[in-house]
Each structure stands twice: as structure tokens, then as C-alpha cells.
Design a protein around this motif. Structure first.
Motif, PDB file in Angstrom:
ATOM      1  N   SER A 177      22.343  -6.084  10.980  1.00 53.91           N
ATOM      2  CA  SER A 177      23.625  -6.468  10.651  1.00 53.91           C
ATOM      3  C   SER A 177      24.509  -5.750  11.379  1.00 53.91           C
ATOM      4  CB  SER A 177      24.043  -6.329   9.317  1.00 53.91           C
ATOM      5  OG  SER A 177      23.988  -4.888   8.846  1.00 53.91           O
ATOM      6  N   LEU A 178      24.012  -4.656  12.303  1.00 49.90           N
ATOM      7  CA  LEU A 178      24.827  -3.918  13.319  1.00 49.90           C
ATOM      8  C   LEU A 178      25.017  -4.434  14.497  1.00 49.90           C
ATOM      9  CD1 LEU A 178      23.521  -0.248  12.494  1.00 49.90           C
ATOM     10  CD2 LEU A 178      25.467  -1.494  11.407  1.00 49.90           C
ATOM     11  N   VAL A 179      24.366  -5.376  14.794  1.00 46.76           N
ATOM     12  CA  VAL A 179      24.206  -5.929  16.423  1.00 46.76           C
ATOM     13  C   VAL A 179      25.394  -6.675  16.650  1.00 46.76           C
ATOM     14  CG1 VAL A 179      23.040  -7.406  17.740  1.00 46.76           C
ATOM     15  CG2 VAL A 179      21.525  -6.129  16.188  1.00 46.76           C
ATOM     16  N   ARG A 235      29.361   0.294   8.293  1.00 46.88           N
ATOM     17  CA  ARG A 235      28.864  -0.359   9.253  1.00 46.88           C
ATOM     18  C   ARG A 235      29.262   0.369  10.568  1.00 46.88           C
ATOM     19  NH1 ARG A 235      29.199  -6.338   8.352  1.00 46.88           N
ATOM     20  NH2 ARG A 235      27.578  -5.933   6.662  1.00 46.88           N
ATOM     21  N   MET A 236      30.747   0.417  10.864  1.00 45.18           N
ATOM     22  CA  MET A 236      30.887   0.787  11.998  1.00 45.18           C
ATOM     23  C   MET A 236      30.748   2.467  12.231  1.00 45.18           C
ATOM     24  SD  MET A 236      32.333  -1.803  13.479  1.00 45.18           S
ATOM     25  CE  MET A 236      33.118  -1.238  14.852  1.00 45.18           C
ATOM     26  N   VAL A 237      30.811   3.131  11.354  1.00 42.82           N
ATOM     27  CA  VAL A 237      30.426   4.677  11.476  1.00 42.82           C
ATOM     28  C   VAL A 237      28.960   4.707  12.231  1.00 42.82           C
ATOM     29  CG1 VAL A 237      29.700   6.570  10.230  1.00 42.82           C
ATOM     30  CG2 VAL A 237      31.863   5.570   9.596  1.00 42.82           C
ATOM     31  N   LEU A 238      28.173   3.917  11.539  1.00 38.19           N
ATOM     32  CA  LEU A 238      26.755   3.773  12.033  1.00 38.19           C
ATOM     33  C   LEU A 238      26.584   3.232  13.533  1.00 38.19           C
ATOM     34  CD1 LEU A 238      24.623   2.630   9.262  1.00 38.19           C
ATOM     35  CD2 LEU A 238      24.745   4.781  10.224  1.00 38.19           C
ATOM     36  N   VAL A 239      27.580   2.352  13.722  1.00 38.61           N
ATOM     37  CA  VAL A 239      27.527   1.566  15.253  1.00 38.61           C
ATOM     38  C   VAL A 239      27.818   2.947  16.135  1.00 38.61           C
ATOM     39  CG1 VAL A 239      28.795   0.404  16.822  1.00 38.61           C
ATOM     40  CG2 VAL A 239      27.854  -1.112  14.435  1.00 38.61           C
ATOM     41  N   TYR A 240      28.986   3.507  16.101  1.00 38.92           N
ATOM     42  CA  TYR A 240      29.365   4.777  16.962  1.00 38.92           C
ATOM     43  C   TYR A 240      28.539   5.905  16.979  1.00 38.92           C
ATOM     44  CZ  TYR A 240      33.757   2.243  18.341  1.00 38.92           C
ATOM     45  OH  TYR A 240      34.486   1.434  19.122  1.00 38.92           O
ATOM     46  N   TRP A 295      14.566   2.690   6.819  1.00 36.15           N
ATOM     47  CA  TRP A 295      15.904   2.106   6.877  1.00 36.15           C
ATOM     48  C   TRP A 295      15.871   0.700   6.264  1.00 36.15           C
ATOM     49  CZ3 TRP A 295      19.290   1.797  11.696  1.00 36.15           C
ATOM     50  CH2 TRP A 295      20.663   1.241  11.482  1.00 36.15           C
ATOM     51  N   VAL A 296      14.904  -0.074   6.569  1.00 34.07           N
ATOM     52  CA  VAL A 296      15.203  -1.790   6.184  1.00 34.07           C
ATOM     53  C   VAL A 296      14.630  -1.691   4.755  1.00 34.07           C
ATOM     54  CG1 VAL A 296      13.721  -3.779   6.261  1.00 34.07           C
ATOM     55  CG2 VAL A 296      14.516  -2.738   8.550  1.00 34.07           C
ATOM     56  N   VAL A 297      13.805  -0.725   4.346  1.00 30.81           N
ATOM     57  CA  VAL A 297      13.344  -0.562   2.901  1.00 30.81           C
ATOM     58  C   VAL A 297      14.594  -0.418   2.040  1.00 30.81           C
ATOM     59  CG1 VAL A 297      11.915   0.225   1.130  1.00 30.81           C
ATOM     60  CG2 VAL A 297      10.945  -0.781   3.444  1.00 30.81           C
ATOM     61  N   ALA A 298      15.126   0.930   2.554  1.00 32.74           N
ATOM     62  CA  ALA A 298      16.241   1.409   1.633  1.00 32.74           C
ATOM     63  C   ALA A 298      17.400   0.689   1.684  1.00 32.74           C
ATOM     64  CB  ALA A 298      16.847   2.735   2.355  1.00 32.74           C
ATOM     65  N   ALA A 299      17.715  -0.400   2.815  1.00 35.05           N
ATOM     66  CA  ALA A 299      18.685  -1.255   2.850  1.00 35.05           C
ATOM     67  C   ALA A 299      18.572  -2.363   1.736  1.00 35.05           C
ATOM     68  CB  ALA A 299      19.219  -1.848   4.162  1.00 35.05           C
ATOM     69  N   ALA A 300      17.143  -2.704   1.627  1.00 33.49           N
ATOM     70  CA  ALA A 300      16.891  -3.795   0.808  1.00 33.49           C
ATOM     71  C   ALA A 300      17.018  -3.280  -0.747  1.00 33.49           C
ATOM     72  CB  ALA A 300      15.298  -4.335   0.758  1.00 33.49           C
ATOM     73  N   LEU A 301      16.531  -2.037  -1.031  1.00 29.83           N
ATOM     74  CA  LEU A 301      16.691  -1.562  -2.271  1.00 29.83           C
ATOM     75  C   LEU A 301      17.958  -1.327  -2.584  1.00 29.83           C
ATOM     76  CD1 LEU A 301      13.583   0.865  -2.493  1.00 29.83           C
ATOM     77  CD2 LEU A 301      13.961  -1.242  -3.463  1.00 29.83           C
ATOM     78  N   THR A 302      19.091  -0.784  -1.731  1.00 27.76           N
ATOM     79  CA  THR A 302      20.176  -0.731  -1.944  1.00 27.76           C
ATOM     80  C   THR A 302      21.099  -2.131  -2.286  1.00 27.76           C
ATOM     81  OG1 THR A 302      20.179   1.047  -0.335  1.00 27.76           O
ATOM     82  CG2 THR A 302      22.443   0.427  -1.228  1.00 27.76           C
ATOM     83  N   ALA A 303      20.739  -3.139  -1.484  1.00 29.94           N
ATOM     84  CA  ALA A 303      21.311  -4.401  -1.452  1.00 29.94           C
ATOM     85  C   ALA A 303      22.755  -4.347  -1.634  1.00 29.94           C
ATOM     86  CB  ALA A 303      20.776  -5.044  -2.932  1.00 29.94           C
ATOM     87  N   ASP A 304      23.622  -3.406  -0.932  1.00 29.56           N
ATOM     88  CA  ASP A 304      24.899  -3.488  -0.859  1.00 29.56           C
ATOM     89  C   ASP A 304      25.159  -3.003   0.681  1.00 29.56           C
ATOM     90  OD1 ASP A 304      27.463  -3.243  -0.912  1.00 29.56           O
ATOM     91  OD2 ASP A 304      27.647  -1.689  -2.707  1.00 29.56           O
ATOM     92  N   ALA A 305      25.508  -4.199   1.388  1.00 29.02           N
ATOM     93  CA  ALA A 305      25.768  -3.805   2.753  1.00 29.02           C
ATOM     94  C   ALA A 305      27.014  -2.791   3.005  1.00 29.02           C
ATOM     95  CB  ALA A 305      26.263  -4.958   3.565  1.00 29.02           C
ATOM     96  N   THR A 306      27.886  -2.467   2.144  1.00 33.67           N
ATOM     97  CA  THR A 306      28.926  -1.810   2.281  1.00 33.67           C
ATOM     98  C   THR A 306      28.512  -0.158   2.227  1.00 33.67           C
ATOM     99  OG1 THR A 306      29.457  -1.798  -0.231  1.00 33.67           O
ATOM    100  CG2 THR A 306      30.742  -2.923   1.264  1.00 33.67           C
TER     101      THR A 306
END
Ligand SMILES: Nc1ncnc2c1ncn2[C@@H]1O[C@H](COP(=O)(O)OP(=O)(O)O)[C@@H](O)[C@H]1O
Ligand SMILES: [Mg+2]
Lengths: 249, 218
Positions: free
Chosen positions: A37-39, A215-220, A19-30
Motif C-alpha cells: 500500500s506504500l507503492v 504511511r507517508m512517514v514510512l514512504v519518506y 511486516w506483512v504478518v504484523a500488518a495483517a494482525l493489526t488490520a488497521d492501515a492507519t
């Protein structure tokens, strides 16, 4: 040799790393935010009481649908497994309901019963009953005829017989039905909420889906996944170990 | 046509002939397994049905025990019955003690333990049956049969597949318990020696469909 409990832990950490790697590669928090960043949003929702409110509603629906589906499915499965004549009549119904898509049942329930709690729970229950019935019927078909004969000759009363002769033979099947039951039910509950409820995790996911707030979809979603994993580990697995105790003694 | 026979109910307890068997026919599908078989068992009497494997002994026994209702004929049997199968047929998920007490709800804890003691598995009360040896499981099956003080005891080759010494020990135990409880006993076996050992009245089952062979010699 790696310890037994260590493998699932390492495997989950691997998933997190992915997940971390994928997020880094995407480089787009939206699109894919990093785990940490979900904490913040998670704590905010927790403090406002919003998260617990919706979690509670979903959990209640899961429990209702689970209890209803298990009760009805066990009764039907037992009768169908024990009485081949009844089985011949009800089996075609079972096949029809087994092959009805969950979505169709949900939509029809909302249309016929109305956009209310009853319809939601009935829809989820109807989705799970055929499965439970099939599994329990399999168990009821495999009852030992010798034990039946023994119970007949010794004139065991029906309730004693059910509790101490039949249900213990059924236990592995009930456990399997319960586990797959919980897994399926909570997923369907989210869909039901998504489509026609104004509370619950599914409702919140619907809301944030419309706002494109990943982000909120993932939180819930993750909050509820964690709750269900805890249920699996703290309730279902210990119960299963308990009913299997005599096998390993 | 096979019609379900009427169930025999308990007669007056003093009736001398408490078990009356009168089976006229029994089919499995189109195959007739049993022909006319009629006999009685008196109180305290032991009857052995002797016959080769596959002749229909278990079939007859299931009819007499009230397990199988699809036959032609009539069986009168008492209410309090006990059965010992070829296999121990225990509740593997309940303790040894519970295997007695669940089947006989009137049995006190003390009496149940006493019964286990009597068949030689007194120290095993709290184990699961799966933790016993096969011999011990059969002792438990015997204990279960006698614990209810049965009026009618039915046994289907209970000593088959035991080694000779164990079989002898089990026979002696059965003999003692029968002498103590004095049920009417129906005992099915293919070993004449076992029947003679229990001093049973021997009935021989022969032929297809099976029927009782006439007794030629005394
Ligand atoms: N449920 C059944 N269906 C059809 N045939 C059976 C059934 N049970 C027993 N049989 C047949 O009936 C005959 C008698 O069987 P059984 O009474 O078990 O013999 P025994 O106990 O004397 O060895 C055998 O030929 C067996 O194959
Ligand atoms: Mg047999």
C-alpha cells in the motif's frame, strides 16, 4: 550450504514477511499499512518531484557534515595520537563532547547560531567529530615506530610520509570511522531537520507525524534508508576493499 | 638531565672523517645505558660494533642514525644515509618497485628495476612485499638501502634469524654492494664472524653503562 549472498537476501525477505504478518494482525492501515500500500504514495511523491527534492536536501546535508566531521576528526585524531602533550590537554574536551547528548548540541546550535543551514550542519558535525577523533587517535597511536625511524633516516618529505607511510597505516581506522560516521550522521541529520528545517526527509517526517500519517512517514523514511544502503554498498564497501587489497594479495 | 643534542650536518664532501660519534651519556629513565663512546668512520670504511644482546647496540645506532635525539653528546653525520633494520621494515601497502621509488624520488623506473635485478628479485617488482618470502623482503631492504647511493650506511643485525646459508648469501651480496657504492658503513652485530667476513674494523661494546672496550691485541 546456502550461498553467501543469499543469507542477507533471505534475512531481508524474512523481515518483510514479518511486516506483512504484523500488518495483517493489526488490520488497521492507519497504524501499520502493508508494504504494497506504500507503492502508490511512493510513486506519487516521486512523480511530483517532492520526494527527490527532500531527498536531495538531506543527502547534501549528510555529505557536508560527513566531509567536515571526517576532516576535522582526522586532523585532531592525528595530532592527538602523535603528540601526547596535546592529547593530555584536549582529551578532557573530547570526553565532554563524547558524552553530550546529540539533542543538546542540536538545540544549542539552533539557539546560538539561529534556525539556519549553518547551525544544522554545525550541529551534526559537532556530534560526529569526537567519535572520528577517538577512532583516528587510536590509529595514530598504533603507528609503527620502525617505519617512522626508516622514514626519518631516509629523509622522506612530510607530504610523502603522510601519504605513503602514515595514512595507509590509518586506513582501517579511517574506514571504520567513515562507516560508523555515515550511519550516525544521517540519523542525526533527520533529527536536525525534524527540529528546525523546512526541507529534507526529517522535515517531511515531522509534517506527516503531525498529521498522524504513518504511511507517508514510512514512504519518506524507507526511501532514505534505501539511498543510504546503496551508498554503503556502492561506495563505502568497495573503497574499503580497495584499501585492504594489499592485505589479501 | 638529558638535553637534546645538536644535529650534525654534512661537512665538506671531501672531509676524510665524515662520521664523528661522541656520545657521553644516554639514559632510559633512571637507567644509564651508554657511557662515553667516541669513534670516527672514514669514507669507504666499514666499522662493526660488536656486543652481546641487550648491551645497547641498537640504542647507540639509533642515536648515530639521528632517530633518537635525547642523549648527551654530539654526532656528525652526512645528509645521504641509509638504514637496514633487523626487520625488513617495508611499506607493505605499496608495490616492491614503489618501495624503492617512494623512498628515492630521484630514482628512475629503469634504475629501480635494475637494483631489484641486482639483489635477485627482478621479477617481483609489481608484487606487494607481503607476497615475498622473508629472505626476499630482506633483499628488498638491501636494495632500498643501496639504491640511494648513500654516503653512510647503517645496519642493525640485518642477518640475525636467517639460516646459515641464507645469511652467507646475504653477506656476500652486502659485500658486493658495499664494494660498488663504497659508503661509510656502520654495522651492528653480536656475531664476530659476520664482522670479520665484511673485513670491518671491530669495536666492542661492553658493560653497563656500555662503553667501547680497549683493543688489547691487533
Ligand atoms: N625504549 C626503551 N625504554 C627503556 N629501555 C630500553 C628501551 N630500548 C631499549 N631499552 C633497554 O636498553 C638496553 C639496550 O637495548 P638495545 O640497545 O636494544 O640492546 P642491543 O641492541 O644491544 O640488543 C636493554 O636493556 C633494553 O632493555
Ligand atoms: Mg638490537
Amino acid at each position: 550450504m546456502i550461498e553467501k549472498g543469499l543469507v542477507p537476501a533471505l534475512s531481508l525477505i524474512g523481515l518483510l514477511l514479518l511486516w506483512v504478518v504484523a500488518a495483517a494482525l493489526t488490520a488497521d492501515a492507519t497504524i501499520l499499512p502493508t508494504p504494497w500500500s506504500l507503492v502508490g504514495p511512493f510513486l506519487r511523491e516521486l512523480q511530483s518531484g517532492e520526494l527527490l527534492f527532500h531527498l536531495g536536501h538531506t543527502l547534501l546535508r549528510v555529505i557536508w557534515a560527513f566531509v567536515l566531521a571526517m576532516t576535522v576528526g582526522m586532523a585532531l585524531g592525528l595530532v592527538m595520537g602523535r603528540f601526547p602533550k596535546v592529547d593530555r590537554w584536549l582529551d578532557p574536551w573530547l570526553v565532554v563532547f563524547l558524552n553530550l547528548p546529540a539533542l543538546v548540541l542540536i538545540v544549542l546550535c539552533y539557539l546560538w547560531i539561529g534556525l539556519n543551514e549553518t547551525a544544522a550542519i554545525v550541529a551534526v558535525t559537532l556530534n560526529k567529530v569526537p567519535n572520528v577523533t577517538t577512532m583516528i587517535r587510536e590509529g595514530a597511536r598504533s603507528f609503527s615506530p620502525d617505519l617512522d625511524a626508516m622514514a626519518t633516516v631516509y629523509r622522506m618529505p612530510p607530504v610523502t610520509r603522510l601519504r605513503h607511510v602514515l595514512l595507509p597505516q590509518l586506513a582501517p581506522f579511517v574506514a571504520a570511522a567513515a562507516r560508523s560516521g555515515v550511519a550516525v550522521i544521517w540519523k542525526i541529520v533527520l533529527v536536525v531537520e525534524f527540529l528546525g528545517r523546512s526541507s529534507g526527509i526529517g522535515f517531511k517526517i515531522h509534517l506527516y507525524f503531525q498529521l498522524f500519517d504513518v504511511r507517508m512517514v514510512l514512504v519518506y523514511a524507507l526511501s532514505f534508508i534505501i539511498v543510504m544502503l546503496v551508498v554503503e554498498w556502492s561506495v563505502l564497501q568497495p573503497w574499503e576493499r580497495r584499501v585492504r587489497r594489499w592485505r589479501i594479495a | 638531565m638529558v638535553c637534546p643534542a645538536t644535529l650534525g650536518t654534512a661537512r665538506a664532501p671531501l672531509a676524510d672523517r665524515m662520521i664523528k660519534v661522541d656520545v657521553t651519556r644516554k639514559f632510559y629513565g633512571d637507567t644509564q645505558i651508554l657511557g662515553r663512546i667516541a669513534f670516527e668512520i672514514k669514507r669507504g670504511e666499514t666499522v662493526a660494533v660488536l656486543g652481546p644482546s641487550g648491551v645497547g647496540k641498537s640504542t647507540l645506532l639509533r642515536i648515530i642514525a639521528g632517530i633518537d635525539h635525547t642523549y648527551e653528546g654530539q654526532v656528525t653525520r652526512p645528509e645521504k644515509m641509509a638504514i637496514v633494520f633487523q626487520e625488513p621494515t617495508l611499506l607493505l601497502w605499496r608495490s616492491v618497485l614503489q618501495n624503492l621509488m617512494l623512498i628515492h624520488p630521484g630514482l628512475s623506473d629503469h634504475a629501480a628495476r635494475g637494483m631489484l635485478e641486482k639483489v635477485g628479485i627482478g621479477g617481483k617488482a609489481d608484487l606487494f612485499p607481503g607476497q615475498l618470502s622473508l629472505g626476499q623482503q630482506r633483499r628488498l631492504a638491501l636494495a632500498r638501502a643501496f639504491a640511494g647511493d648513500p654516503e653512510f650506511l647503517i645496519m642493525d643485525e640485518p642477518f640475525v634469524s636467517l639460516d646459515p646459508q641464507t645469511a652467507e648469501v646475504m653477506l656476500a651480496l652486502t659485500e658486493t654492494l658495499i664494494a660498488e657504492v663504497r659508503p661509510a658503513t656502520l654495522f651492528v652485530t653480536h656475531a664476530r664472524a659476520e664482522a670479520e667476513r665484511l673485513r670491518a674494523r671491530i669495536l666492542e661494546l661492553r658493560g653497563t653503562p656500555a662503553s667501547l672496550a680497549p683493543r688489547l691485541v691487533l
